[in-house]
Scaffold this motif. Structure first.
Motif, PDB file in Angstrom:
ATOM      1  N   GLU A  78       0.843  -1.167   0.030  1.00 54.82           N
ATOM      2  CA  GLU A  78       0.198  -0.025  -0.044  1.00 54.82           C
ATOM      3  C   GLU A  78       0.611   1.248  -0.072  1.00 54.82           C
ATOM      4  O   GLU A  78       0.448   2.419  -0.844  1.00 54.82           O
ATOM      5  N   LYS A  79       1.774   1.186   0.640  1.00 52.58           N
ATOM      6  CA  LYS A  79       2.665   2.269   0.699  1.00 52.58           C
ATOM      7  C   LYS A  79       3.610   2.670  -0.501  1.00 52.58           C
ATOM      8  O   LYS A  79       3.695   3.736  -0.882  1.00 52.58           O
ATOM      9  N   ALA A  80       4.037   1.602  -1.212  1.00 53.00           N
ATOM     10  CA  ALA A  80       4.598   1.480  -2.588  1.00 53.00           C
ATOM     11  C   ALA A  80       3.594   2.305  -3.787  1.00 53.00           C
ATOM     12  O   ALA A  80       3.899   3.079  -4.373  1.00 53.00           O
ATOM     13  N   VAL A  81       2.301   1.660  -3.565  1.00 51.15           N
ATOM     14  CA  VAL A  81       1.334   2.315  -4.552  1.00 51.15           C
ATOM     15  C   VAL A  81       1.178   3.696  -4.049  1.00 51.15           C
ATOM     16  O   VAL A  81       1.051   4.816  -4.853  1.00 51.15           O
ATOM     17  N   ALA A  82       0.975   4.235  -2.714  1.00 54.37           N
ATOM     18  CA  ALA A  82       0.826   5.752  -2.117  1.00 54.37           C
ATOM     19  C   ALA A  82       2.040   6.562  -2.926  1.00 54.37           C
ATOM     20  O   ALA A  82       2.013   7.588  -3.286  1.00 54.37           O
ATOM     21  N   TYR A  83       3.327   6.032  -2.643  1.00 53.86           N
ATOM     22  CA  TYR A  83       4.415   6.521  -3.039  1.00 53.86           C
ATOM     23  C   TYR A  83       4.581   6.732  -4.561  1.00 53.86           C
ATOM     24  O   TYR A  83       4.966   7.931  -4.999  1.00 53.86           O
ATOM     25  N   ALA A  84       4.195   5.864  -5.427  1.00 54.74           N
ATOM     26  CA  ALA A  84       3.997   6.111  -6.811  1.00 54.74           C
ATOM     27  C   ALA A  84       3.053   6.995  -7.075  1.00 54.74           C
ATOM     28  O   ALA A  84       3.219   7.781  -8.104  1.00 54.74           O
ATOM     29  N   ARG A  85       1.845   6.981  -6.340  1.00 54.67           N
ATOM     30  CA  ARG A  85       0.858   8.151  -6.651  1.00 54.67           C
ATOM     31  C   ARG A  85       1.424   9.550  -6.429  1.00 54.67           C
ATOM     32  O   ARG A  85       1.099  10.494  -7.314  1.00 54.67           O
ATOM     33  N   HIS A  86       2.225   9.810  -5.479  1.00 53.61           N
ATOM     34  CA  HIS A  86       2.814  10.973  -5.046  1.00 53.61           C
ATOM     35  C   HIS A  86       3.699  11.517  -6.079  1.00 53.61           C
ATOM     36  O   HIS A  86       3.791  12.769  -6.608  1.00 53.61           O
ATOM     37  N   VAL A  87       4.632  10.632  -6.428  1.00 62.79           N
ATOM     38  CA  VAL A  87       5.642  10.916  -7.696  1.00 62.79           C
ATOM     39  C   VAL A  87       5.146  11.128  -8.693  1.00 62.79           C
ATOM     40  O   VAL A  87       5.466  12.044  -9.588  1.00 62.79           O
ATOM     41  N   TYR A  88       3.862  10.301  -9.066  1.00 65.69           N
ATOM     42  CA  TYR A  88       3.239  10.701 -10.319  1.00 65.69           C
ATOM     43  C   TYR A  88       2.432  12.065 -10.257  1.00 65.69           C
ATOM     44  O   TYR A  88       2.813  12.764 -11.208  1.00 65.69           O
ATOM     45  N   GLU A  89       2.078  12.636  -9.064  1.00 71.81           N
ATOM     46  CA  GLU A  89       1.441  13.836  -9.020  1.00 71.81           C
ATOM     47  C   GLU A  89       2.400  14.970  -9.067  1.00 71.81           C
ATOM     48  O   GLU A  89       2.346  15.995  -9.839  1.00 71.81           O
ATOM     49  N   ILE A  90       3.255  14.649  -8.602  1.00 68.92           N
ATOM     50  CA  ILE A  90       4.666  15.679  -8.488  1.00 68.92           C
ATOM     51  C   ILE A  90       4.936  15.950 -10.054  1.00 68.92           C
ATOM     52  O   ILE A  90       5.296  17.119 -10.560  1.00 68.92           O
ATOM     53  N   ALA A  91       5.429  14.800 -10.658  1.00 68.99           N
ATOM     54  CA  ALA A  91       5.728  14.736 -12.275  1.00 68.99           C
ATOM     55  C   ALA A  91       4.805  15.525 -12.981  1.00 68.99           C
ATOM     56  O   ALA A  91       5.030  16.340 -13.871  1.00 68.99           O
ATOM     57  N   ALA A 157      -0.642  12.266 -22.315  1.00 69.84           N
ATOM     58  CA  ALA A 157      -0.765  12.554 -20.904  1.00 69.84           C
ATOM     59  C   ALA A 157      -1.717  12.171 -20.306  1.00 69.84           C
ATOM     60  O   ALA A 157      -1.862  11.372 -19.404  1.00 69.84           O
ATOM     61  N   GLU A 158      -2.795  12.239 -20.864  1.00 70.67           N
ATOM     62  CA  GLU A 158      -4.345  11.768 -20.561  1.00 70.67           C
ATOM     63  C   GLU A 158      -4.190  10.181 -20.560  1.00 70.67           C
ATOM     64  O   GLU A 158      -4.866   9.477 -19.664  1.00 70.67           O
ATOM     65  N   VAL A 159      -3.774   9.632 -21.616  1.00 72.28           N
ATOM     66  CA  VAL A 159      -3.743   8.113 -21.455  1.00 72.28           C
ATOM     67  C   VAL A 159      -2.771   7.586 -20.152  1.00 72.28           C
ATOM     68  O   VAL A 159      -3.102   6.439 -19.645  1.00 72.28           O
ATOM     69  N   ALA A 160      -1.628   8.233 -20.020  1.00 72.35           N
ATOM     70  CA  ALA A 160      -0.705   7.606 -19.180  1.00 72.35           C
ATOM     71  C   ALA A 160      -1.581   7.953 -17.820  1.00 72.35           C
ATOM     72  O   ALA A 160      -1.266   7.099 -16.703  1.00 72.35           O
ATOM     73  N   LYS A 161      -2.057   8.880 -17.651  1.00 80.97           N
ATOM     74  CA  LYS A 161      -2.796   9.398 -16.286  1.00 80.97           C
ATOM     75  C   LYS A 161      -4.011   8.044 -16.111  1.00 80.97           C
ATOM     76  O   LYS A 161      -4.074   7.660 -14.937  1.00 80.97           O
ATOM     77  N   ALA A 162      -4.699   7.755 -17.184  1.00 83.94           N
ATOM     78  CA  ALA A 162      -5.818   6.735 -16.979  1.00 83.94           C
ATOM     79  C   ALA A 162      -5.141   5.363 -16.767  1.00 83.94           C
ATOM     80  O   ALA A 162      -5.532   4.772 -15.890  1.00 83.94           O
ATOM     81  N   ASN A 163      -4.109   5.081 -17.384  1.00 90.97           N
ATOM     82  CA  ASN A 163      -3.363   3.850 -16.973  1.00 90.97           C
ATOM     83  C   ASN A 163      -2.801   3.707 -15.839  1.00 90.97           C
ATOM     84  O   ASN A 163      -3.017   2.786 -15.054  1.00 90.97           O
ATOM     85  N   PHE A 164      -2.008   4.752 -15.303  1.00 96.11           N
ATOM     86  CA  PHE A 164      -1.650   4.944 -13.838  1.00 96.11           C
ATOM     87  C   PHE A 164      -2.754   4.848 -12.767  1.00 96.11           C
ATOM     88  O   PHE A 164      -2.658   4.062 -12.076  1.00 96.11           O
ATOM     89  N   ALA A 165      -3.985   5.582 -13.148  1.00 99.09           N
ATOM     90  CA  ALA A 165      -5.029   5.225 -12.091  1.00 99.09           C
ATOM     91  C   ALA A 165      -5.470   3.731 -11.994  1.00 99.09           C
ATOM     92  O   ALA A 165      -5.882   3.303 -11.000  1.00 99.09           O
ATOM     93  N   LYS A 166      -5.575   3.304 -13.427  1.00103.66           N
ATOM     94  CA  LYS A 166      -6.141   1.824 -13.274  1.00103.66           C
ATOM     95  C   LYS A 166      -4.984   0.841 -12.789  1.00103.66           C
ATOM     96  O   LYS A 166      -5.438  -0.035 -12.034  1.00103.66           O
ATOM     97  N   THR A 167      -3.826   1.318 -12.738  1.00102.06           N
ATOM     98  CA  THR A 167      -2.965   0.407 -12.318  1.00102.06           C
ATOM     99  C   THR A 167      -2.891   0.554 -10.943  1.00102.06           C
ATOM    100  O   THR A 167      -2.804  -0.399 -10.003  1.00102.06           O
ATOM    101  N   ALA A 168      -3.165   1.796 -10.217  1.00103.58           N
ATOM    102  CA  ALA A 168      -2.979   1.925  -8.786  1.00103.58           C
ATOM    103  C   ALA A 168      -4.335   1.298  -8.143  1.00103.58           C
ATOM    104  O   ALA A 168      -4.499   0.807  -7.265  1.00103.58           O
TER     105      ALA A 168
END
Length: 183
Positions: A78-91, A157-168
């Motif tokens: 869960e922490k790894a997913v949260a970390y990846a989400r934060h990195v994605y938001e910053i980027a 960018a929209e496709v990447a965002k959707a894929n990240f949300a789906k993966t998370a």
């Protein structure tokens, strides 16, 4: 005769340097946020690691030690997913700010080029209609090409965002399943 005066050239250079520093500051702020996130994550990981070692050492028998270790996998995922989400938001936020600044700079540049072309066409000597038409066509083609690239970048960018949300969401669901099975 040059269409630009030395004052116009100096103003353009000053504007370009100003935009360069703005872009550099935006990129640096994103890097700073990412560094702060990494330091917070490292600090939390060290603290949790210490707690986990103490919990394992506090076990009275092998079963308690393994139970303490077994309870670590779920929070770690869960922490790894949260970390990846934060990195994605910053980027994503940094990229959006950079894109906005570059787009504004391009639009200003496009207006300047169009004004130059309009002035050139208005003051062109007789018989240069083919050259002025070619110049206008070139500016229009460049603008269309830039717009196509910009649209493709936004779509990517929209496709990447959707894929990240789906993966998370998948990772969160997969992590929740073992927990529900244990309960």
């Amino acid at each position: 005769m040059s269409p630009f005066t030395p004052e116009q050239f100096a103003a353009a250079q000053k504007s370009n340097v100003s935009h360069l520093f703005a872009l550099t500051n935006t990129a640096f702020e994103g890097f700073q946020k990412l560094t702060e996130l990494n330091l917070q994550t490292l600090k939390a990981t060290l603290s949790e690691g210490q707690e986990n070692v103490q919990a394992a050492l506090a076990g009275k028998d092998l079963r308690e030690v393994f139970a303490a270790q077994g309870n670590l996998a779920q929070p770690a995922a869960e922490k790894a997913v949260a970390y990846a989400r934060h990195v994605y938001e910053i980027a994503s936020n940094t990229q959006a700010e950079l894109s906005k600044a570059v787009e504004a700079q391009y639009e200003q540049h496009n207006r300047n080029v169009q004004a130059f072309v309009d002035t050139f066409v208005k003051n062109a000597p007789a018989g240069s209609e083919a050259l002025t038409a070619l110049l206008q066509s070139g500016v229009a083609a460049a603008s269309t090409t830039y717009q196509s690239f910009q649209d493709a970048a936004k779509q990517t960018a929209e496709v990447a965002k959707a894929n990240f949300a789906k993966t998370a969401a998948s990772a969160t669901a997969a992590n929740a399943t073992p927990r529900a099975a244990k309960a």
